[in-house]
Design an enzyme around this catalytic site. Structure first.
Site, PDB file in Angstrom:
ATOM      1  N   SER A  23       3.159  -2.235  10.317  1.00  0.00           N
ATOM      2  CA  SER A  23       4.604  -2.276  10.525  1.00  0.00           C
ATOM      3  C   SER A  23       5.227  -3.644  10.257  1.00  0.00           C
ATOM      4  O   SER A  23       6.114  -4.085  10.990  1.00  0.00           O
ATOM      5  CB  SER A  23       4.947  -1.773  11.946  1.00  0.00           C
TER       6      SER A  23
ATOM      7  N   ASN B 109       0.874  -1.172   0.000  1.00  0.00           N
ATOM      8  CA  ASN B 109       0.000   0.000   0.000  1.00  0.00           C
ATOM      9  C   ASN B 109       0.911   1.222   0.000  1.00  0.00           C
ATOM     10  O   ASN B 109       1.479   1.564   1.029  1.00  0.00           O
ATOM     11  CB  ASN B 109      -0.896  -0.017   1.253  1.00  0.00           C
ATOM     12  N   TRP B 110       1.038   1.809  -1.162  1.00  0.00           N
ATOM     13  CA  TRP B 110       1.980   2.940  -1.288  1.00  0.00           C
ATOM     14  C   TRP B 110       1.478   4.201  -0.603  1.00  0.00           C
ATOM     15  O   TRP B 110       2.209   5.164  -0.449  1.00  0.00           O
ATOM     16  CB  TRP B 110       2.236   3.248  -2.765  1.00  0.00           C
ATOM     17  N   LYS B 111       0.209   4.243  -0.252  1.00  0.00           N
ATOM     18  CA  LYS B 111      -0.417   5.459   0.294  1.00  0.00           C
ATOM     19  C   LYS B 111      -0.193   6.627  -0.666  1.00  0.00           C
ATOM     20  O   LYS B 111      -0.106   6.418  -1.878  1.00  0.00           O
ATOM     21  CB  LYS B 111       0.110   5.750   1.702  1.00  0.00           C
TER      22      LYS B 111
ATOM     23  N   GLY C  34       2.113   2.256  10.576  1.00  0.00           N
ATOM     24  CA  GLY C  34       3.058   3.357  10.409  1.00  0.00           C
ATOM     25  C   GLY C  34       3.746   3.787  11.689  1.00  0.00           C
ATOM     26  O   GLY C  34       4.384   4.833  11.741  1.00  0.00           O
TER      27      GLY C  34
ATOM     28  N   GLU D  53      -6.867   4.892   7.595  1.00  0.00           N
ATOM     29  CA  GLU D  53      -6.639   6.313   7.267  1.00  0.00           C
ATOM     30  C   GLU D  53      -7.848   6.900   6.540  1.00  0.00           C
ATOM     31  O   GLU D  53      -8.181   8.072   6.709  1.00  0.00           O
ATOM     32  CB  GLU D  53      -5.342   6.448   6.444  1.00  0.00           C
TER      33      GLU D  53
ATOM     34  N   GLY E 222       2.646  -1.218   4.300  1.00  0.00           N
ATOM     35  CA  GLY E 222       2.722   0.210   3.993  1.00  0.00           C
ATOM     36  C   GLY E 222       4.159   0.644   3.743  1.00  0.00           C
ATOM     37  O   GLY E 222       4.705   0.473   2.657  1.00  0.00           O
ATOM     38  N   GLY E 223       4.787   1.184   4.768  1.00  0.00           N
ATOM     39  CA  GLY E 223       6.123   1.767   4.629  1.00  0.00           C
ATOM     40  C   GLY E 223       7.129   0.865   3.929  1.00  0.00           C
ATOM     41  O   GLY E 223       7.884   1.320   3.059  1.00  0.00           O
TER      42      GLY E 223
ATOM     43  N   HIS F 299      -9.525   1.301   4.719  1.00  0.00           N
ATOM     44  CA  HIS F 299      -8.249   1.485   5.417  1.00  0.00           C
ATOM     45  C   HIS F 299      -8.472   2.475   6.568  1.00  0.00           C
ATOM     46  O   HIS F 299      -9.244   3.425   6.443  1.00  0.00           O
ATOM     47  CB  HIS F 299      -7.189   2.016   4.438  1.00  0.00           C
TER      48      HIS F 299
ATOM     49  N   GLU G 195      -5.851  -4.756  10.473  1.00  0.00           N
ATOM     50  CA  GLU G 195      -4.813  -3.753  10.648  1.00  0.00           C
ATOM     51  C   GLU G 195      -5.064  -2.979  11.935  1.00  0.00           C
ATOM     52  O   GLU G 195      -5.837  -1.999  11.938  1.00  0.00           O
ATOM     53  CB  GLU G 195      -4.811  -2.778   9.468  1.00  0.00           C
TER      54      GLU G 195
HETATM   55  C1  PEP Z   1      -0.885   0.174   5.846  1.00  0.00           C
HETATM   56  O1  PEP Z   1      -0.857   1.328   5.449  1.00  0.00           O
HETATM   57  O2  PEP Z   1      -1.797  -0.560   5.466  1.00  0.00           O
HETATM   58  C2  PEP Z   1       0.180  -0.297   6.730  1.00  0.00           C
HETATM   59  C3  PEP Z   1       0.071  -1.477   7.262  1.00  0.00           C
HETATM   60  O3  PEP Z   1       1.243   0.559   6.941  1.00  0.00           O
HETATM   61  P1  PEP Z   1       2.650   0.185   7.657  1.00  0.00           P
HETATM   62  O4  PEP Z   1       3.107  -1.121   7.102  1.00  0.00           O
HETATM   63  O5  PEP Z   1       3.559   1.321   7.306  1.00  0.00           O
HETATM   64  O6  PEP Z   1       2.376   0.099   9.116  1.00  0.00           O
END
Ligand code: PEP
Length: 253
Positions: free
Chosen positions: A212, A9-11, A173, A97, A233-234, A95, A167
């Site tokens: 994470s 997930n590049w956001k 994040g 966010e 994500g990251g 999600h 999640e």
């Molecule tokens: C996400 O945005 O779905 C996510 C899990 O982010 P991260 O891996 O950065 O925690």
């Protein structure tokens, strides 16, 4: 045995030049593998680029949100049909966010889930509790309400062929990952909740963990019986890390 998924997930990150370099490096490390699926969910403007760089490869692509409407006077929205025209397979919906920053309620999220399906996309339906909810002992209540919003509106059969992602908001994040046991406990709870309505759908449903995930913790998470891979994500923005997670998914099979 259910397949393992590694979905990036590049956001709201990327640029044409940066994406090209990232995807080139990821492509070098991800080859088709039985029982494993890889995908990246990119910002809408980069769907065309994703299609041209990834078509014919082992990496599918998708978007991070979708309109609940199919077409019309909905300024700023992007429909599933538009996304599908770029060869996309997945659409993340719900999600945290989107829920917290943009006000997507359970009711809106389940409409987006249905809209994604109508367009032939595979929805990745996200649920998860906040830290305050976990610490006050209402994690299961929160997860049940989020899952039930979908089950009540569209039925358990709507999850056939879909993907669910657990999640925990406190792990997204933050660098703070749920332990493998915590992730599995929550995901087993979700699976049981769905099994109470349709055991067959629950048994076949891919439930990913997100929060994470890194190369260093992926193997332990993915080895858990109810963790069918990760929403990343990251670490999906760093080719080396994303490829390491992909390899961990292979080792966990
Ligand atoms: C996400 O945005 O779905 C996510 C899990 O982010 P991260 O891996 O950065 O925690």
């Amino acid at each position: 045995m259910r397949p393992k998924y590694v979905v990036g997930n590049w956001k709201q990150n990327g640029s044409l030049a940066g994406n090209q370099a990232l995807l080139k490096a990821v492509l070098a490390g991800v080859a088709a593998a039985p029982g494993r699926h890889c995908a990246v969910c990119v910002p809408f403007p980069y769907l065309d680029q994703a299609e041209s760089l990834l078509k014919g490869s082992a990496i599918a692509w998708g978007c991070q949100d979708v309109s609940r409407f199919d077409k019309g006077a909905y300024t700023g929205d992007v429909s599933g049909g538009m996304v599908a025209e770029f060869g996309a397979r997945y659409a993340i919906v719900g999600h945290s966010e989107r829920r917290t920053v943009f006000g997507d309620t359970d009711a809106i999220v389940v409409e987006k889930f249905a809209a994604a399906k109508r367009s032939g996309l595979t929805p990745i339906f996200c649920v998860g509790e906040t830290l305050a909810e976990r610490e006050s002992g209402v994690m299961e209540k929160v997860l049940a309400a989020q899952v039930d919003s979908l089950l009540e509106k569209h039925g358990a059969a709507s999850l056939e062929g879909a993907v669910l992602a657990y999640e925990p908001v406190w792990a997204i994040g933050t660098g703070r990952t749920a332990t493998a046991a915590q992730a599995n406990e929550a995901q087993a709870f979700i699976r049981q909740r769905i099994a109470a309505k349709d055991a067959g759908v629950a048994k076949g449903l891919a439930i990913l963990y997100g929060g994470s995930v890194k190369g260093s913790n992926a193997a332990e998470l993915f080895a858990m019986p109810d963790v069918d891979g990760g929403l990343i994500g990251g670490a999906s923005l760093v080719a080396e890390d994303f490829v390491a997670i992909w390899r961990a998914a292979g080792a966990a099979r």
